[in-house]
Structures are given as C-alpha cells and as structure tokens.
Design a protein around this motif. Structure first.
Motif, mmCIF file in Angstrom:
data_model
loop_
_atom_site.group_PDB
_atom_site.id
_atom_site.type_symbol
_atom_site.label_atom_id
_atom_site.label_comp_id
_atom_site.label_asym_id
_atom_site.label_seq_id
_atom_site.Cartn_x
_atom_site.Cartn_y
_atom_site.Cartn_z
ATOM 1 N N SER A 156 0.832 -1.208 0.000
ATOM 2 C CA SER A 156 0.000 0.000 0.000
ATOM 3 C C SER A 156 0.863 1.253 0.000
ATOM 4 N N ALA A 157 1.953 1.235 0.787
ATOM 5 C CA ALA A 157 2.846 2.391 0.857
ATOM 6 C C ALA A 157 3.552 2.623 -0.480
ATOM 7 N N ILE A 158 3.993 1.538 -1.125
ATOM 8 C CA ILE A 158 4.652 1.670 -2.438
ATOM 9 C C ILE A 158 3.674 2.224 -3.470
ATOM 10 N N PHE A 159 2.458 1.675 -3.465
ATOM 11 C CA PHE A 159 1.422 2.191 -4.364
ATOM 12 C C PHE A 159 1.151 3.670 -4.075
ATOM 13 N N GLY A 160 1.069 4.013 -2.771
ATOM 14 C CA GLY A 160 0.837 5.405 -2.375
ATOM 15 C C GLY A 160 1.951 6.326 -2.835
ATOM 16 N N LEU A 161 3.199 5.841 -2.751
ATOM 17 C CA LEU A 161 4.338 6.650 -3.205
ATOM 18 C C LEU A 161 4.271 6.891 -4.709
ATOM 19 N N ILE A 162 3.959 5.846 -5.472
ATOM 20 C CA ILE A 162 3.864 5.986 -6.930
ATOM 21 C C ILE A 162 2.734 6.950 -7.302
ATOM 22 N N LEU A 163 1.558 6.740 -6.688
ATOM 23 C CA LEU A 163 0.421 7.614 -6.974
ATOM 24 C C LEU A 163 0.732 9.051 -6.564
ATOM 25 N N GLY A 164 1.306 9.214 -5.378
ATOM 26 C CA GLY A 164 1.632 10.556 -4.891
ATOM 27 C C GLY A 164 2.640 11.259 -5.777
ATOM 28 N N ALA A 165 3.659 10.511 -6.250
ATOM 29 C CA ALA A 165 4.669 11.105 -7.130
ATOM 30 C C ALA A 165 4.047 11.559 -8.448
ATOM 31 N N LEU A 166 3.101 10.783 -8.962
ATOM 32 C CA LEU A 166 2.402 11.178 -10.191
ATOM 33 C C LEU A 166 1.612 12.471 -9.975
ATOM 34 N N VAL A 167 0.940 12.565 -8.821
ATOM 35 C CA VAL A 167 0.167 13.778 -8.523
ATOM 36 C C VAL A 167 1.100 14.973 -8.356
ATOM 37 N N VAL A 168 2.231 14.760 -7.678
ATOM 38 C CA VAL A 168 3.222 15.838 -7.530
ATOM 39 C C VAL A 168 3.687 16.323 -8.904
ATOM 40 N N ALA A 169 3.959 15.376 -9.802
ATOM 41 C CA ALA A 169 4.407 15.744 -11.157
ATOM 42 C C ALA A 169 3.352 16.576 -11.878
ATOM 43 N N VAL A 170 2.085 16.166 -11.761
ATOM 44 C CA VAL A 170 0.997 16.904 -12.419
ATOM 45 C C VAL A 170 0.858 18.304 -11.814
ATOM 46 N N VAL A 171 0.864 18.385 -10.489
ATOM 47 C CA VAL A 171 0.720 19.682 -9.813
ATOM 48 C C VAL A 171 1.886 20.604 -10.173
ATOM 49 N N THR A 172 3.106 20.058 -10.196
ATOM 50 C CA THR A 172 4.282 20.859 -10.557
ATOM 51 C C THR A 172 4.180 21.379 -11.983
ATOM 52 N N ALA A 173 3.746 20.506 -12.898
ATOM 53 C CA ALA A 173 3.598 20.916 -14.298
ATOM 54 C C ALA A 173 2.547 22.012 -14.446
ATOM 55 N N VAL A 174 1.429 21.863 -13.758
ATOM 56 C CA VAL A 174 0.364 22.874 -13.820
ATOM 57 C C VAL A 174 0.860 24.207 -13.261
ATOM 58 N N ASN A 175 1.579 24.153 -12.138
ATOM 59 C CA ASN A 175 2.109 25.386 -11.544
ATOM 60 C C ASN A 175 3.096 26.082 -12.471
ATOM 61 N N ARG A 176 3.918 25.289 -13.168
ATOM 62 C CA ARG A 176 4.882 25.884 -14.099
ATOM 63 C C ARG A 176 4.180 26.518 -15.295
ATOM 64 N N LEU A 177 3.103 25.882 -15.729
ATOM 65 C CA LEU A 177 2.353 26.456 -16.841
ATOM 66 C C LEU A 177 1.652 27.748 -16.450
ATOM 67 N N ARG A 178 1.201 27.800 -15.211
ATOM 68 C CA ARG A 178 0.478 28.980 -14.731
ATOM 69 C C ARG A 178 1.413 30.125 -14.387
ATOM 70 N N SER A 179 2.661 29.817 -13.986
ATOM 71 C CA SER A 179 3.578 30.862 -13.511
ATOM 72 C C SER A 179 3.867 31.930 -14.560
ATOM 73 N N PRO A 180 4.200 31.563 -15.812
ATOM 74 C CA PRO A 180 4.446 32.601 -16.811
ATOM 75 C C PRO A 180 3.230 33.485 -17.052
ATOM 76 N N ALA A 181 2.038 32.844 -17.046
ATOM 77 C CA ALA A 181 0.809 33.622 -17.237
ATOM 78 C C ALA A 181 0.580 34.585 -16.086
ATOM 79 N N ALA A 182 0.867 34.094 -14.877
ATOM 80 C CA ALA A 182 0.698 34.959 -13.707
ATOM 81 C C ALA A 182 1.695 36.112 -13.742
ATOM 82 N N ALA A 183 2.948 35.786 -14.150
ATOM 83 C CA ALA A 183 3.969 36.822 -14.228
ATOM 84 C C ALA A 183 3.626 37.853 -15.303
ATOM 85 N N HIS A 184 3.019 37.375 -16.421
ATOM 86 C CA HIS A 184 2.668 38.260 -17.525
ATOM 87 C C HIS A 184 1.614 39.275 -17.094
ATOM 88 N N HIS A 185 0.667 38.771 -16.259
ATOM 89 C CA HIS A 185 -0.395 39.674 -15.791
ATOM 90 C C HIS A 185 0.091 40.550 -14.655
#
Length: 313
Positions: free
Chosen positions: A284-313
């Motif tokens: 369960s912990a290994i599965f949780g780590l894999i799932l959590g890492a995937l969510v971290v990757a998605v959240v990080t990617a979304v934040n990076r995409l939003r940052s330039p737009a936020a900086a532009h405004h």
C-alpha cells in the motif's frame, strides 16, 4: 399506587439497562472505528508539532490548545454533519471522497520524500517568535486547515466502518470518535512539545537517577521529532495508498487490489498474520508513493504552466 410505583421503577430500570447497552455499543463501535483511522491519527500527531517550532515556551501550550479547539470545532460543526448527511442521502459518495482524501495523503507523503532528496520545492518559514502575534495567528490557522483535511479522513474512515448502524447510532459514534481523537492527538502533541521542558526540570534537581532521566529526555527530543516525521510520512503513504486501493476494489476494479490481497495471503501463509499485515502495508505504501509522485508531477507541471501567465499579468 404501590403497584404503579413498582411498574414505573421496572420501566426506569429497563430504560437504564437499554441506555447502558447503547453506551456500550457506541463505545465498542467507536473503538473499532478509531482503530481503522489509526494511520491518519499517527500522521496528525506527527505533523502538528512543527507548527509550534519557534514559539517561546510560554506560548507552546496555548497555541496547541487553540489548534485543538479548532480541530474539535471542525469535526463537530462541519465534518461530522456533512459526513452524516452524505451517508444518509448519498452513501455512494463516501468511497470517492475517501479515495480523494487518500490521494491527497499520498501527494503529501510523496512531496515530503521528494523534498528530502532535494527534488521538491520547500518554502522556508521565518521563526514565529520574530513575527509577533499576527504570525502566531497565521501559523495556528495553517495548522487548523491542515488538521481539517486529516480530521475529514479520520471521520469518513470512522463513518465507513459503522455505515450499517442506524443514523442516531452513527451520529453518537462519530461524536465520541471526534472528542476521543482530538484529546488523544493533542494530548500526545502537548506532551511531545513540552518533553524537553519536563526533562530540563528533572535535570535541575532531585536524585542522580532523576537528573539522568531528565538529561535523557532532553537529548532524545530531536530524535523523537525526527522519528515522528518519518513515521508520519510512512503513515500518509500507507493509509492513503490503502484507501485508494480499497476504493478501486469497492468500485469494481479488482485487479490491483487483488494483487495486493494475494501478496498478503501468501505472506500470511509463510509467516503468520504479522507478516501478512506487513506485506499489505508495504504494498500500500509503495502504491501510495507511486500515486503521490504522479500527482506531484501533475501539480508541478500545472504550476509551471500557470507561472508565466501569472507573471505576464
């Protein structure tokens, strides 16, 4: 007249026995529900002490008291009524909500592990003592917000364990769980936070054994906090991963949880119940780590995409 009085006393005695039986039932069910939520309790206990780091000793217990009151208010006024209404009118929503909370726990655990390896982003916090009353309020509010998520998991897990009970019984059980969990978590947190002060008090006076105990408590404090942090991370991954795995099985997707269950049965056959539990927990912990890492990757990617737009405004 005497006969009527005897009959009344008999009725009162019968009601008292019924009430006592109901109290026993609530207590046993609350204990069962609490055990199911133990992993989140460990996490809650491990997370909270960091919110009083930097406070002067005289502010530590008052801040913990404020967080505990906020936690109990969250449980009794918001989480429990919402969970009971869902269980009564939309019980199908409980499993997806549990899975959503479990995914969040996986995300938190994976993020902390990535931070330890320098792969995550961590904002340094200024010492509370330098920021005054406003910073104390901000830290307390942050702790209560974090507790809200963990408390929601505790209460929904507990509710899920007693979902077949009548509505009134569910409500009574959740109230008992809310109070017991809050007292347990913040009682332990208060002891942990003040352990070094207790140790210093013991080290300053009394017999040699008392002084040695005090010095041992003071020196053990950093190791205990570090150990709690590690236990909290593991608990998040284990509990979160298990919740999501069990949720997929409940929703009809049996494959992944079937593998874990098969592994647990094999381990149980080889080494008994403890080894079986460890196999399930580790998977369960290994599965949780894999799932959590995937969510971290998605959240990080979304934040990076939003940052330039936020900086532009």
């Amino acid at each position: 007249m005497a006969g009527g009085l005897v009959a009344l006393l008999d009725d009162i005695a019968a009601l008292a026995k019924l009430a006592a039986a109901s109290v026993d039932d609530v207590g046993m069910a609350a204990g069962r529900a609490t055990a199911k939520a133990a992993g989140v309790v460990v996490d809650d206990t491990a997370v909270t002490p960091r919110y009083v780091e930097g406070f002067t000793p005289d502010r530590e217990l008052p801040v913990i008291k404020k967080i505990a009151i906020g936690s109990l208010r969250n449980k009794l006024l918001f989480i429990t009524p919402a969970a009971l209404l869902l269980s009564q009118f939309a019980p199908w929503a409980l499993t997806p909500l549990l899975m959503l909370g479990g995914t969040y726990l996986c995300f938190e655990g994976a993020e902390k592990i990535l931070e330890k390896f320098g792969l995550g982003h961590h904002e340094d916090e200024k010492p509370v003592v330098l920021e005054g009353e406003e910073q104390e309020k901000a830290m307390t509010a942050g702790a209560i917000r974090t507790d809200f998520i963990l408390s929601s998991e505790i209460m929904v897990i507990s509710l899920n364990e007693v979902a077949d009970e009548p509505f009134a019984m569910r409500a009574a059980i959740l109230i008992v769980v809310a109070i017991a969990m809050t007292l347990l978590v913040y009682g332990v947190v208060a002891f942990i936070v003040k352990m070094d002060d207790i140790g210093l008090h013991l080290a300053r006076g009394g017999s040699g054994a008392r002084q040695a105990l005090g010095r041992g408590m003071v020196s053990a404090m950093p190791k205990i906090l570090a150990g709690l942090s590690t236990i909290g991370i593991v608990a998040m991954l284990w509990v979160g991963g298990h919740i999501v795995l069990k949720g997929t099985d409940d929703l009809g997707f049996h494959t992944v949880y079937g593998w874990v269950h098969h592994l647990e049965e094999e381990a149980h056959h080889l080494g008994g119940a403890l080894l079986g539990w460890l196999a399930n927990t580790t998977a369960s912990a290994i599965f949780g780590l894999i799932l959590g890492a995937l969510v971290v990757a998605v959240v990080t990617a979304v934040n990076r995409l939003r940052s330039p737009a936020a900086a532009h405004h």
